[in-house]
Scaffold this motif. Structure first.
Motif, short mmCIF file in Angstrom:
data_model
loop_
_atom_site.label_atom_id
_atom_site.label_comp_id
_atom_site.label_asym_id
_atom_site.label_seq_id
_atom_site.Cartn_x
_atom_site.Cartn_y
_atom_site.Cartn_z
N ALA A 47 -5.57 -1.50 -0.82
CA ALA A 47 -5.66 -0.50 1.07
C ALA A 47 -6.80 -0.58 1.06
O ALA A 47 -7.50 0.49 0.98
N TRP A 51 -4.27 0.90 -5.94
CA TRP A 51 -4.28 1.16 -4.67
C TRP A 51 -5.38 0.51 -3.51
O TRP A 51 -5.31 0.82 -2.60
N ALA A 98 0.41 -1.61 0.36
CA ALA A 98 0.15 0.37 -0.04
C ALA A 98 0.64 1.42 -0.27
O ALA A 98 0.71 2.59 -0.09
N LEU A 113 2.33 1.22 -3.08
CA LEU A 113 2.09 2.44 -4.72
C LEU A 113 1.27 3.91 -4.91
O LEU A 113 1.22 4.03 -5.07
N SER A 114 0.96 3.81 -2.52
CA SER A 114 1.01 5.09 -2.62
C SER A 114 1.94 6.49 -3.16
O SER A 114 2.21 7.43 -3.72
N TYR A 129 -2.76 13.49 -2.47
CA TYR A 129 -3.34 12.37 -0.66
C TYR A 129 -4.42 12.55 -0.18
O TYR A 129 -4.63 11.84 0.36
N VAL A 148 -5.34 9.32 1.49
CA VAL A 148 -3.89 9.27 1.87
C VAL A 148 -3.39 9.95 2.98
O VAL A 148 -3.22 9.43 4.55
N GLY A 156 -3.44 3.12 -10.94
CA GLY A 156 -2.37 3.29 -9.65
C GLY A 156 -3.50 3.44 -8.57
O GLY A 156 -3.04 2.68 -7.87
N VAL A 157 -4.76 4.10 -8.84
CA VAL A 157 -5.77 4.34 -7.62
C VAL A 157 -6.59 3.18 -8.02
O VAL A 157 -6.88 2.85 -6.46
#
Length: 255
Positions: free
Chosen positions: A127, A123, A57, A60-61, A213, A218, A119-120
Motif C-alpha cells: 500500500a 504494508w 492492504a 495487513l493493516s 493507525y 491508515v 508488518g509495517v
C-alpha cells in the motif's frame, strides 16, 4: 536513586529478561513464531466471521492492529497475577519489585517490535504511501510511547490484580469481545452504535490502536497523534510509578 542503584536495577532487569527469553525458547518449539500465529489466528477468525477480506492492504493493516491489541492484552492479563506468581522470589530475595513488570513488558515488547517492523514494511510495500518518510519518522515515537504505556498499565494491573485476583480469569473473554468492537475491525465510527463509539473513546487499547493507525497513515487523525500519545504515556508512567511505590510495600506483606 543513585547511579549505582540504577545500574544494579538495569543489570537485574536485563538478566531476568534474558532468562525469561531463554526459558520461553526452551519451553516452546516455535518460540518467537507463537505471537505471530496468535495474532494471525485472531485475524483469520474475525475475517471469516465477517465474511470478507478487503484486499491485502486491509488484511495487513488489520493484522497490525490485532498485534497492538494482543500485545497490550497479554501484558494486562499477565501483570494482574505477576506478584502472586513470583511470591517465592519476592519473599526470599530483596530487590525492587517493580522490576518484575518491567521484565514482563520488555520481553513481550521485544516480540511485538520484531513483528510490527516486518508488518509495517510489508504494508508499505503493498500500500504505497506518499508520506512514507513521515511514517518512518513517527513510528519510533509511537514505539517508545507504546512501551511506556504498556509499562504504566503493567504496574497498575499488578496492584489491581493483587486486590482482585479473579480479574485475570474474567478479563480474557471481555477483551476478545472488545477487540471485535474496536477500531481494528470497526474502521468507520459512524457505522457502529454510539455506545460502542463511546467505549472505544475511553478504552486505552482502542486509543492505542487509533494512534498506531494514525502513525502509519491508515487513520487520518493527523500527524500529531504519536506525539500526543508520547506525552500521555510519560504522564501515565509517572502516575503508575507513584502508585506502585505507595502500594507495593503493603501488598508484598500479604501475597
Amino acid at each position: 536513586m543513585t547511579l549505582a542503584d540504577f545500574n544494579r536495577v538495569m543489570r537485574l532487569t536485563v538478566s531476568l529478561a534474558g532468562y525469561e527469553l531463554l526459558a520461553q525458547r526452551k519451553e516452546s518449539v516455535l518460540g518467537l513464531v507463537w505471537p505471530l500465529l496468535q495474532a494471525g489466528g485472531l485475524l483469520l477468525a474475525f475475517n471469516l466471521f465477517r465474511g470478507d477480506t478487503g484486499g491485502l492492504a486491509l488484511i495487513l493493516s488489520t493484522y497490525l492492529g490485532v498485534l497492538v491489541w494482543t500485545t497490550a492484552s497479554t501484558v494486562l492479563i499477565s501483570n494482574l497475577r505477576i506478584l502472586p506468581a513470583n511470591r517465592e522470589m519476592i519473599t526470599h530475595i530483596a530487590f525492587p519489585h517493580a522490576v518484575l513488570s518491567v521484565v514482563d513488558v520488555s520481553v513481550k515488547y521485544l516480540y511485538f517490535v520484531v513483528q510490527v517492523l516486518v508488518g509495517v514494511a510489508a504494508w508499505l510495500a503493498v500500500a504505497p504511501n506518499e508520506h512514507w518518510p513521515l511514517v518512518l519518522a513517527y513510528l519510533p515515537i509511537y514505539l517508545v510511547a507504546f512501551y511506556l504505556s504498556l509499562l504504566a498499565m503493567a504496574w497498575t494491573a499488578s496492584v489491581v490484580g493483587a486486590a482482585l485476583p479473579d480479574l485475570s480469569f474474567l478479563l480474557p473473554p471481555v477483551l476478545l469481545l472488545l477487540l471485535a468492537l474496536s477500531p481494528v475491525f470497526q474502521r468507520t465510527a459512524e457505522s457502529v452504535p454510539w455506545a460502542v463509539r463511546l467505549m472505544n473513546e475511553i478504552n486505552p487499547l482502542s486509543l492505542w490502536v487509533d494512534a498506531f493507525y494514525a502513525t502509519i497513515g491508515v487513520a487520518r487523525t493527523g500527524p500529531t497523534a504519536p506525539l500526543v500519545f508520547l506525552a500521555a504515556a510519560c504522564a501515565a508512567v509517572a502516575l503508575a510509578r507513584g502508585l506502585v511505590t505507595a502500594c507495593y510495600r503493603e501488598i508484598t506483606k500479604v501475597i
